[in-house]
Motif scaffolding. Structure first.
Motif, PDB file in Angstrom:
ATOM      1  N   SER A   1      21.149 -62.884  43.921  1.00 25.06           N
ATOM      2  CA  SER A   1      22.148 -61.912  43.520  1.00 25.06           C
ATOM      3  C   SER A   1      21.915 -60.547  44.152  1.00 25.06           C
ATOM      4  N   SER A   2      20.686 -60.261  44.588  1.00 25.11           N
ATOM      5  CA  SER A   2      20.413 -58.958  45.188  1.00 25.11           C
ATOM      6  C   SER A   2      20.568 -58.977  46.707  1.00 25.11           C
TER       7      SER A   2
ATOM      8  N   VAL B   1      12.145 -66.058  47.990  1.00 27.13           N
ATOM      9  CA  VAL B   1      10.749 -66.020  48.437  1.00 27.13           C
ATOM     10  C   VAL B   1      10.349 -64.604  48.853  1.00 27.13           C
ATOM     11  N   ASP B   2      11.253 -63.860  49.466  1.00 23.21           N
ATOM     12  CA  ASP B   2      10.951 -62.481  49.848  1.00 23.21           C
ATOM     13  C   ASP B   2      10.867 -61.570  48.633  1.00 23.21           C
ATOM     14  N   ALA B   3      11.712 -61.811  47.639  1.00 20.28           N
ATOM     15  CA  ALA B   3      11.673 -61.007  46.424  1.00 20.28           C
ATOM     16  C   ALA B   3      10.375 -61.241  45.655  1.00 20.28           C
ATOM     17  N   VAL B   4       9.916 -62.483  45.601  1.00 21.58           N
ATOM     18  CA  VAL B   4       8.664 -62.789  44.921  1.00 21.58           C
ATOM     19  C   VAL B   4       7.487 -62.150  45.649  1.00 21.58           C
TER      20      VAL B   4
ATOM     21  N   MET C   1       3.303 -57.871  45.836  1.00 19.65           N
ATOM     22  CA  MET C   1       2.674 -56.741  46.535  1.00 19.65           C
ATOM     23  C   MET C   1       2.797 -55.451  45.730  1.00 19.65           C
ATOM     24  N   LEU C   2       3.945 -55.226  45.096  1.00 20.58           N
ATOM     25  CA  LEU C   2       4.119 -54.018  44.293  1.00 20.58           C
ATOM     26  C   LEU C   2       3.226 -54.024  43.054  1.00 20.58           C
TER      27      LEU C   2
ATOM     28  N   THR D   1      12.993 -58.149  31.211  1.00 20.49           N
ATOM     29  CA  THR D   1      13.076 -59.580  31.467  1.00 20.49           C
ATOM     30  C   THR D   1      13.911 -60.285  30.406  1.00 20.49           C
ATOM     31  N   SER D   2      13.743 -59.901  29.156  1.00 20.14           N
ATOM     32  CA  SER D   2      14.531 -60.542  28.109  1.00 20.14           C
ATOM     33  C   SER D   2      15.990 -60.128  28.161  1.00 20.14           C
ATOM     34  N   PHE D   3      16.246 -58.909  28.643  1.00 20.48           N
ATOM     35  CA  PHE D   3      17.638 -58.439  28.753  1.00 20.48           C
ATOM     36  C   PHE D   3      18.357 -59.101  29.917  1.00 20.48           C
ATOM     37  N   ILE D   4      17.713 -59.155  31.064  1.00 20.55           N
ATOM     38  CA  ILE D   4      18.337 -59.720  32.268  1.00 20.55           C
ATOM     39  C   ILE D   4      18.246 -61.239  32.270  1.00 20.55           C
ATOM     40  N   GLY D   5      17.118 -61.773  31.875  1.00 19.64           N
ATOM     41  CA  GLY D   5      16.883 -63.225  31.915  1.00 19.64           C
ATOM     42  C   GLY D   5      15.739 -63.506  32.854  1.00 19.64           C
ATOM     43  N   HIS D   6      15.273 -64.725  32.807  1.00 17.99           N
ATOM     44  CA  HIS D   6      14.107 -65.105  33.598  1.00 17.99           C
ATOM     45  C   HIS D   6      14.466 -65.430  35.044  1.00 17.99           C
ATOM     46  N   GLY D   7      15.683 -65.622  35.364  1.00 15.84           N
ATOM     47  CA  GLY D   7      16.098 -65.878  36.737  1.00 15.84           C
ATOM     48  C   GLY D   7      15.885 -67.290  37.205  1.00 15.84           C
TER      49      GLY D   7
END
Length: 60
Positions: free
Chosen positions: A2-3, A8-11, A16-17, A53-59
């Motif tokens: 969605s972004s 894999v890049d988002a994970v 790293m962050l 996480t609880s507001f958006i969801g676990h994805g």
């Protein structure tokens, strides 16, 4: 995706962050004169991440 970024890049970016965040927190804990401040900030960050996480969801 969605972004607009592959999962894999988002994970990888998230890992790293978090590593940088833990590094800065560890340095701050040893440099702080009062230990309650880093603990309070870290607790707020944990609570905010669980809330988000609880507001958006676990994805999954």
């Amino acid at each position: 995706m969605s972004s607009g970024v592959p999962r894999v890049d988002a994970v990888t970016l998230g890992i790293m962050l978090v590593f940088v965040l833990y590094l800065c927190l560890g340095l701050w804990v040893f440099a702080a004169t009062a230990l309650w401040r880093p603990i309070a900030v870290f607790s707020v960050l944990i609570a905010a991440s669980y809330g988000l996480t609880s507001f958006i969801g676990h994805g999954g």
